[in-house]
Design an enzyme around this catalytic site. Structure first.
Site, PDB file in Angstrom:
ATOM      1  N   GLU A 226       5.074  10.401 -15.912  1.00 48.34           N
ATOM      2  CA  GLU A 226       4.264   9.372 -15.273  1.00 48.34           C
ATOM      3  C   GLU A 226       2.932   9.129 -16.002  1.00 48.34           C
ATOM      4  O   GLU A 226       2.522   7.985 -16.166  1.00 48.34           O
ATOM      5  CB  GLU A 226       3.997   9.874 -13.856  1.00 48.34           C
ATOM      6  CG  GLU A 226       3.235   9.000 -12.966  1.00 48.34           C
ATOM      7  CD  GLU A 226       3.102   9.624 -11.565  1.00 48.34           C
ATOM      8  OE1 GLU A 226       2.783   8.889 -10.658  1.00 48.34           O
ATOM      9  OE2 GLU A 226       3.297  10.851 -11.406  1.00 48.34           O
TER      10      GLU A 226
ATOM     11  N   TRP B 254      -0.572  -5.982  -9.042  1.00 48.85           N
ATOM     12  CA  TRP B 254       0.535  -5.235  -9.645  1.00 48.85           C
ATOM     13  C   TRP B 254       1.673  -6.242  -9.699  1.00 48.85           C
ATOM     14  O   TRP B 254       2.175  -6.671  -8.654  1.00 48.85           O
ATOM     15  CB  TRP B 254       0.908  -4.021  -8.785  1.00 48.85           C
ATOM     16  CG  TRP B 254       1.955  -3.168  -9.437  1.00 48.85           C
ATOM     17  CD1 TRP B 254       1.768  -2.221 -10.404  1.00 48.85           C
ATOM     18  CD2 TRP B 254       3.366  -3.180  -9.160  1.00 48.85           C
ATOM     19  NE1 TRP B 254       2.962  -1.657 -10.753  1.00 48.85           N
ATOM     20  CE2 TRP B 254       3.961  -2.219 -10.018  1.00 48.85           C
ATOM     21  CE3 TRP B 254       4.189  -3.904  -8.309  1.00 48.85           C
ATOM     22  CZ2 TRP B 254       5.338  -1.978 -10.018  1.00 48.85           C
ATOM     23  CZ3 TRP B 254       5.550  -3.658  -8.310  1.00 48.85           C
ATOM     24  CH2 TRP B 254       6.116  -2.694  -9.158  1.00 48.85           C
TER      25      TRP B 254
HETATM   26  C1  F6R Z   1       3.900  10.360  -8.161  1.00 52.42           C
HETATM   27  C2  F6R Z   1       3.552   9.531  -7.024  1.00 52.42           C
HETATM   28  C3  F6R Z   1       4.614   8.730  -6.382  1.00 52.42           C
HETATM   29  C4  F6R Z   1       4.443   8.740  -4.853  1.00 52.42           C
HETATM   30  C5  F6R Z   1       5.478   7.810  -4.211  1.00 52.42           C
HETATM   31  C6  F6R Z   1       5.419   7.851  -2.687  1.00 52.42           C
HETATM   32  O1  F6R Z   1       2.801  11.060  -8.644  1.00 52.42           O
HETATM   33  O2  F6R Z   1       2.416   9.474  -6.625  1.00 52.42           O
HETATM   34  O3  F6R Z   1       5.878   9.169  -6.751  1.00 52.42           O
HETATM   35  O4  F6R Z   1       4.597  10.045  -4.403  1.00 52.42           O
HETATM   36  O5  F6R Z   1       5.257   6.486  -4.638  1.00 52.42           O
HETATM   37  O6  F6R Z   1       4.187   7.405  -2.229  1.00 52.42           O
HETATM   38  P1  F6R Z   1       3.708   7.746  -0.755  1.00 52.42           P
HETATM   39  O7  F6R Z   1       3.534   9.214  -0.679  1.00 52.42           O
HETATM   40  O8  F6R Z   1       2.438   6.990  -0.576  1.00 52.42           O
HETATM   41  O9  F6R Z   1       4.796   7.272   0.166  1.00 52.42           O
END
Ligand code: F6R
Length: 607
Positions: free
Chosen positions: A486, A74
């Protein structure tokens, strides 16, 4: 965010590394690459775009060798191109990296003074060149890697491979997760246990600041103070099927469909056998002693927190602050005594959420992690961990993790209400009965997907979409808008229904669909008034409500999605389903890449 793999195998490793990278592709898909050592010779193959491009390239340009490293990228520094793709090689060393080397410019200048030039725009190339520099000075691979690691600032997980060294990988972890897998005469390194699952379920997680010398005989781990460290080897239970699509076209649709099952299992886990009491892990505070809750997270997890704010405040009468981690960490907010700080994260590795947790820990407040990965950094650094038990979530857009986060937060709010004697046992039981009925209702909601699909087809022709909701449904409006933009790339905004007339109503015309989440609760009439304001200006309402709400809303509503009746408290969990399906089917209608939307990656381990 970037996935890394290392294998010291007994067979050809390229196919094994490709398989592991496939499991890590959710972390990034801008480019991919593999390096191996074969008969002492270090060589590499790299390709731009999805892993399939690398896999095709390898068909005509095979890469033999029993030792190797791999990477799925990425992009942070430098565009997605072959030259910027990992592994980065300098002379006799190749390296793969997840994270950001913050002092790479200073290191580049230092190397330039030694006449060392650069081929790429990446921070990672600095790591390879610095290691080569030390190797050229006569250091051994181990010493050169150790010296290099000690010079790096920022967040990183690294894996080094050396020309002429068929039985050596060097791995390092600072700020980005890294696991070492133990096989039978084989050893592995991976960004997570999911990547290593087909090869081994015996995993050692490196601690913050650890680095390791890995050979087929095992791993020698050195901690941040330079001492030999013993880290536990754990048996990880990841079923192969968890990382397959199971007959679905996309992980996202599989993960939406899994919600009744995983939620049912999570409910069983957190309730006693009779279903009459909540059994949260030991160390869960007595909420009668908690005066304030601070909740911190990013993205969808933040929106789960925003929903839970309504629950904690309304049901348990505890004041709650909710914050976006990237703002919280630099604002340095004071944390009053008797605060419980809750960090919510699917991956448990999100860099900003982790930094916010560390800030709160320094302030001495009590911390709790609501995470999907119990071995994650956020879980390990919190006083208390409440796993959400969603199972592996691979689709980049979070779905089942959101509803499972909501479930755990709802249980915490109910426990808080009982601890503080705001509700009595019979009220608690009533809520738990409703909770146990929720998986069935989720099934019904998922079964109404065809109706959502028809509406999504119309929605896919829009340029912009508004999402509205009141109370906890406001948080869901934000989540619905986030999901839509998204994966379908349609511009969408979420607003509190009552805010509409303070500005956004100017956007309303006949081209503007407005999705309204409104179960027929105590706020319903207010929302109907806001819908009238939209319709009076030619706006097209897509109403998501129950049968009573559909009847009351009248004829002028453009489209209606009818949900089964649900208790007000649990409505946000049920109504998440049409929010997810609307985004999913719109993306399908537009033909976008649902599981791997452009520019995104799961597990955001950089700031
Ligand atoms: C949206 C999505 C992101 C994650 C965010 C936090 O669909 O998946 O907005 O919710 O990057 O990620 P975590 O929950 O892994 O801290």
């Amino acid at each position: 965010m970037c996935g890394i793999v290392g294998v010291l195998g007994t067979h050809e490793v390229s196919p094994i590394i490709l398989e592991a990278l496939k499991r890590l592709e959710y972390r990034g898909y801008d480019s991919a690459g593999i390096a191996t050592v074969d008969q002492g010779n270090l060589d590499r193959r790299r390709a731009v775009g999805k892993l399939i491009n690398l896999s095709d390239f390898l068909v005509h340009n095979p890469l033999p060798g029993h030792s190797g490293i791999g990477h799925t990228r990425w992009a942070t520094h430098g565009e997605p191109s072959v030259v910027n793709a990992h592994p980065h090689q300098a002379g006799t060393v190749a390296v793969v990296h997840n994270g950001i080397i913050e002092n790479f410019k200073a290191l580049r200048e230092e190397l330039a003074q030694h006449g060392i030039g650069f081929e790429t725009e990446t921070d990672t190339e600095t790591v390879a060149l610095l290691t080569k520099h030390y190797l050229d000075d006569g250091m051994s691979p181990r010493d050169a890697a150790e010296k290099t690691i000690s010079r790096l600032e920022g967040a990183f997980a690294l894996c080094f491979l050396f020309d002429g060294e068929e039985d050596l990988l060097i791995a390092a972890r600072k700020g980005s997760p890294l696991a070492i897998g133990h096989g039978d005469g084989e050893m592995f390194v991976g960004s997570d246990a999911i990547a290593l699952a087909p090869m081994t379920n015996k995993v050692t997680y490196l601690d913050e600041g650890d680095w390791a010398v890995v050979t087929r005989a095992g791993a020698e781990i050195i901690d941040k103070n330079g001492n030999r460290a013993n880290r536990d080897m754990k048996e990880i239970n990841i079923e192969a099927t968890q990382v397959e699509k199971g007959g679905h076209k996309h992980f996202m649709s599989k993960e939406i469909a899994e919600q009744p099952t995983v939620l049912g299992q999570a409910i069983n886990h957190y309730l006693n056998t009779e279903g009459t009491a909540i059994t949260l892990p030991e160390g869960t505070p007595d909420f009668a002693k908690i005066e304030r809750i601070t909740m911190v997270a990013c993205g969808t997890a933040y929106l789960a927190c925003l929903t839970a704010k309504y629950w904690f405040e309304q049901v348990a009468r505890i004041p709650v602050e909710v914050d976006i981690a990237s703002e919280f960490r630099y604002r340095e907010p004071p944390i009053p005594a008797n605060t419980l700080a809750i960090f919510v994260s699917q991956s448990g590795e999100t860099a900003d959420t982790l930094a916010a947790l560390r800030y709160v820990t320094e302030q001495g407040a009590q911390t709790a992690a609501v995470v999907n990965v119990p071995e994650s950094s956020i879980a390990r650094e919190s006083d208390l961990t409440l796993p959400i038990l969603a199972g592996a979530e691979i689709g980049v857009a979070s779905t089942k993790a959101f509803t499972c986060q909501l479930h755990v937060l709802a249980l915490m709010a109910l426990k808080a209400a009982r601890d503080r004697q705001i509700i009595d046992n019979s009220e608690l039981h009533r809520n738990l009965v409703n909770l146990r009925n929720l998986p069935g209702l989720l099934n019904v909601a998922i079964g109404r997907g065809d109706a959502v699909k028809k509406i999504a087809k119309k929605l896919s022709e829009s340029q912009d979409v508004l999402f509205l909701g009141r109370g906890p449904m406001f948080a869901l409006a934000l989540e619905g808008a986030l999901k839509l933009k998204e994966i379908s790339y349609i511009h969408a905004e979420g607003y509190a229904s009552g805010e509409l007339k303070h500005g956004p109503i100017a956007l309303i015309d006949k081209h503007m669909p407005v999705v309204v989440f409104a179960p027929s609760d105590s706020l319903f009439d207010k929302t109907v008034s806001n819908m009238q304001e939209v319709m009076a200006r030619g706006g097209k309402i897509i109403l998501i409500t129950d049968a009573a709400g559909a009847k009351e809303a009248g004829e002028d509503v453009w489209q209606t999605i009818v949900m089964p009746e649900v208790d007000d408290f649990l409505a946000p969990i049920l109504y998440a389903v049409p929010a997810q399906q609307l985004a999913y089917f719109t993306a399908i209608a537009k033909g976008t890449d649902v599981d791997q939307p452009r520019n995104l990656a799961k597990s955001v381990t950089v700031e």
